[in-house]
Design a protein around this motif. Sequence first.
Motif, PDB file in Angstrom:
ATOM      1  N   GLU A   1      -7.906   5.675  -2.881  1.00 15.10           N
ATOM      2  CA  GLU A   1      -8.139   4.228  -2.822  1.00 15.10           C
ATOM      3  C   GLU A   1      -7.253   3.424  -3.767  1.00 15.10           C
ATOM      4  O   GLU A   1      -7.524   2.244  -4.042  1.00 15.10           O
ATOM      5  CB  GLU A   1      -9.624   3.888  -3.025  1.00 15.10           C
TER       6      GLU A   1
ATOM      7  N   CYS B   1       0.838  -1.207   0.000  1.00 11.94           N
ATOM      8  CA  CYS B   1       0.000   0.000   0.000  1.00 11.94           C
ATOM      9  C   CYS B   1       0.876   1.262   0.000  1.00 11.94           C
ATOM     10  O   CYS B   1       0.585   2.237  -0.697  1.00 11.94           O
ATOM     11  CB  CYS B   1      -0.936  -0.013   1.194  1.00 11.94           C
TER      12      CYS B   1
ATOM     13  N   MET C   1      -7.057  -3.748   2.794  1.00 12.44           N
ATOM     14  CA  MET C   1      -7.228  -2.295   2.952  1.00 12.44           C
ATOM     15  C   MET C   1      -8.723  -2.070   2.803  1.00 12.44           C
ATOM     16  O   MET C   1      -9.292  -2.208   1.722  1.00 12.44           O
ATOM     17  CB  MET C   1      -6.482  -1.523   1.861  1.00 12.44           C
TER      18      MET C   1
ATOM     19  N   THR D   1     -12.582  -0.212   3.232  1.00 14.52           N
ATOM     20  CA  THR D   1     -13.215   1.102   3.073  1.00 14.52           C
ATOM     21  C   THR D   1     -14.580   1.079   3.756  1.00 14.52           C
ATOM     22  O   THR D   1     -15.161   0.008   3.969  1.00 14.52           O
ATOM     23  CB  THR D   1     -13.424   1.466   1.590  1.00 14.52           C
TER      24      THR D   1
ATOM     25  N   PRO E   1      -9.048   5.015   3.689  1.00  9.99           N
ATOM     26  CA  PRO E   1      -9.067   3.552   3.847  1.00  9.99           C
ATOM     27  C   PRO E   1      -8.672   3.171   5.275  1.00  9.99           C
ATOM     28  O   PRO E   1      -8.109   3.978   6.018  1.00  9.99           O
ATOM     29  CB  PRO E   1      -8.038   3.072   2.824  1.00  9.99           C
TER      30      PRO E   1
ATOM     31  N   CYS F   1      -3.507  -3.551  -2.633  1.00  9.49           N
ATOM     32  CA  CYS F   1      -3.318  -4.545  -1.567  1.00  9.49           C
ATOM     33  C   CYS F   1      -3.469  -5.955  -2.139  1.00  9.49           C
ATOM     34  O   CYS F   1      -4.518  -6.290  -2.691  1.00  9.49           O
ATOM     35  CB  CYS F   1      -4.326  -4.332  -0.442  1.00  9.49           C
TER      36      CYS F   1
ATOM     37  N   VAL G   1      -6.057   0.549  -1.918  1.00  8.60           N
ATOM     38  CA  VAL G   1      -7.041  -0.539  -1.758  1.00  8.60           C
ATOM     39  C   VAL G   1      -6.886  -1.525  -2.911  1.00  8.60           C
ATOM     40  O   VAL G   1      -6.861  -2.743  -2.714  1.00  8.60           O
ATOM     41  CB  VAL G   1      -8.464   0.046  -1.710  1.00  8.60           C
TER      42      VAL G   1
ATOM     43  N   LYS H   1      -6.728   0.426   7.757  1.00 10.47           N
ATOM     44  CA  LYS H   1      -5.788  -0.704   7.834  1.00 10.47           C
ATOM     45  C   LYS H   1      -5.275  -0.891   9.259  1.00 10.47           C
ATOM     46  O   LYS H   1      -5.320   0.025  10.085  1.00 10.47           O
ATOM     47  CB  LYS H   1      -4.611  -0.532   6.869  1.00 10.47           C
TER      48      LYS H   1
END
Lengths: 127, 638
Positions: A85, A58, A96, A98, A105, A91, A88, A107
């Motif tokens: 994102e 990420c 990750m 939402t 995001p 990953c 996201v 985590k």
Amino acid sequence: MKIKVTKENCTGCKLCLQICTITHKHEINPKMAAITIDAHFPEPGTFEPRLCVQCGACAQACPVDAIHLEGDAYVIDEDECTNCEICVDACPIGVMFTHPDAPTPIKCDLCLKCTEVCNTSALTVVE
Amino acid sequence: MDGFGGTTLRINLATGEIKRTPTDPAFAREWMGARGFVSKLLYDEVPRDADPLGPDNIFIVAPGVMTGSFSPVGSKIGFGCISPATNGHADSSMGGHLGPELKYAGYDLIVLEKIAPEAQYLYIDNDTVELRSADKYWGMGSIDLEKRMKDDLGEDFQIATIGPAGENGIVFSCITHDFGRQAGRCGVGAVMGSKRIKAIAVRGTKSLPAHDLDAMTKLTCDIIERTKTHPNMAPWQKYGTAFFVGWSNERGCFPTKNFQKTYHEDWKKIDGERLVEECLVTHKACFGCWMNCGKYSRARIPGKPDTYVEGPEYETIALVGGSCAFTNIHHVAYANYLLDNLGMDTMSGGSTIAFAMECYQRGIITKDDLEGNELRWGNIDDFEHFLRMIAARRGIGDVFARGTKGAAESLGQDTIAFASQAKGMEFSGYDTRWYPAQLLSYCTSDIGAHHNRSWTITTDIELGRENYKGKAPVVVYLQHIRPLFDTWSCCRLFWGELDVTPEEHVETIRHLTGWDVTLDECFLVSEKIWNLNRAHYLERNGGPGRKHDVAPARHLSEPVPDGPAEGHTVGAENFEAMLDEYYAARGWDRDGNPTREVLDVLGIGFAADDLEKIGLLGKPLPGGIPKVRGQKLKPKAM
């Protein structure tokens, strides 16, 4: 240090999701947690907790360098994050998360609260 | 509104109108949720002559104040209606994840009125609430449908379903969720089916507001840490309620062969140890629970498909396993699956089949009634065949679809003497002939013979099993504290087994809601609900109350033939004396009718007015009512 997941021990209780959101968002809302539990029912009848393994993909993907390594955990700087994102999508294991009411995001930052409440050693701390 | 989702839904199924109103804070504070909401709404809204399966009954979905909170343990949701089994107030609760999900979607209460013109399901995705066609789902099994709907809607929906039994009005139909959690009792599934509602699907992503989240979190984390090492934690985590199978047999209260006996010689073949060794797939918990009493199991029987189900729990092992005299844990687990998927309560369902097995044993029903089949003790094929006859209301299955009381009334031949039921609801999995307070508990319960109202096995032991005096006030206390958890909508086991105190639960509610609430106030709420339900029952079924608090003949006069309880029985005189003591402890008259004084103290004088109009208001007690109704005695854990 990291969190070890022993999925055979998970009972699907979601205490980890609750304490995660309370700790980080100061909300009662398990859908806003940095953990999820996939439930495979009626067959084969297994739970699968999933959360970040701190691989750093990420951080590499973040176009504004909003994700930094702090100790053993990659942490999102909410002031820097633009909520694009991209992380996201980047990953590799889909952790990750939402939420429509979350500004960024979500985590795991290795706060370890989830390991404290877990009563079946599905989530434990390992060095 | 801290502690609540904030919205109440009222849905007219006949017109499809969906009305949203803000949840009334005063109503929520007064009745607290779930069982409390149900009690007041049923009393206010259902005509006294309404058919439980007709359009004028209402069907209520009600989480409670603690549902969805970070607490020990707000997993529960209640369902309410007039029961087709008892023709009285029904509330039935279940754990799992549905209640919290509903609160996270923003809802505290759903009232379904009338009857839908076609099969539908209730779809809730946060602010989106729709009645959708369930044509393609009608006829499906409960578990099969939950899987199908998760495939159709998404894994993150929580879903409650009914099976074919609920569609067909079997009076002990249940509501199933989370692949094996049930609102099992009172026939709530039959009422849901009568409304033509096949399922409820909910997704909620909102936050639940809390008054003092930090204080609640600290309290709950402290309780978690403390209870992790409680001596009861390990056996509960390993075996769940199935741990009790040996315990009950050793104490001579395990229903065997339709309560003909109270000790099952082969109990070790169907106990928790055998379940965990042979069938366990995974331990499984309700939302937010660190005790994981759920045992998800797989039954393997040659010639039959492998089946998966949560359970069997103690009650299922007792009333299916013991009462139908099974000697193989796989057979019990398979029977559990069949009952779940067909949509029937394993407790009343197991008891009804055990009752039918005794009818077969006595020649009251024969192969001619059973489509050429037999109905032998402990035979899983016979069990399955007859169960499917009931679910489809085929032949004599239609008679037993009315439960043991309804079937006995139809069969005659004094079969009512060995129908172990009170007010039309079958006994829980504890025989009473050496446990008189348990018999009193069953027979005075507002919903019929269910142990969740009052469980006294350890209390009877503590106060002396041959003693009758002095127990009634303890039963009253238990009938207030145990249903209190169904009002708060949290799991009772943390109190009963892990010594989390009621005061700690109240403290949680204070942190959650900001209410200045006390435990004494909560007890009065619970007593108020109990009395309102009594008034409602009398208004629907006539009086005097005493004529309804009746024990089955077997449990009064048939001595236990063998085992630890050999020779024991309660006796009619002793039972009547206990009833006298019970009514006095409640502030009711000797006829079992509530007095105006007690109803006024509880703030439900309107019920006294209603009872007076029909001549069922209790006569004033010469010495007045007891200042405190009930005597505190916490049952010892196992």
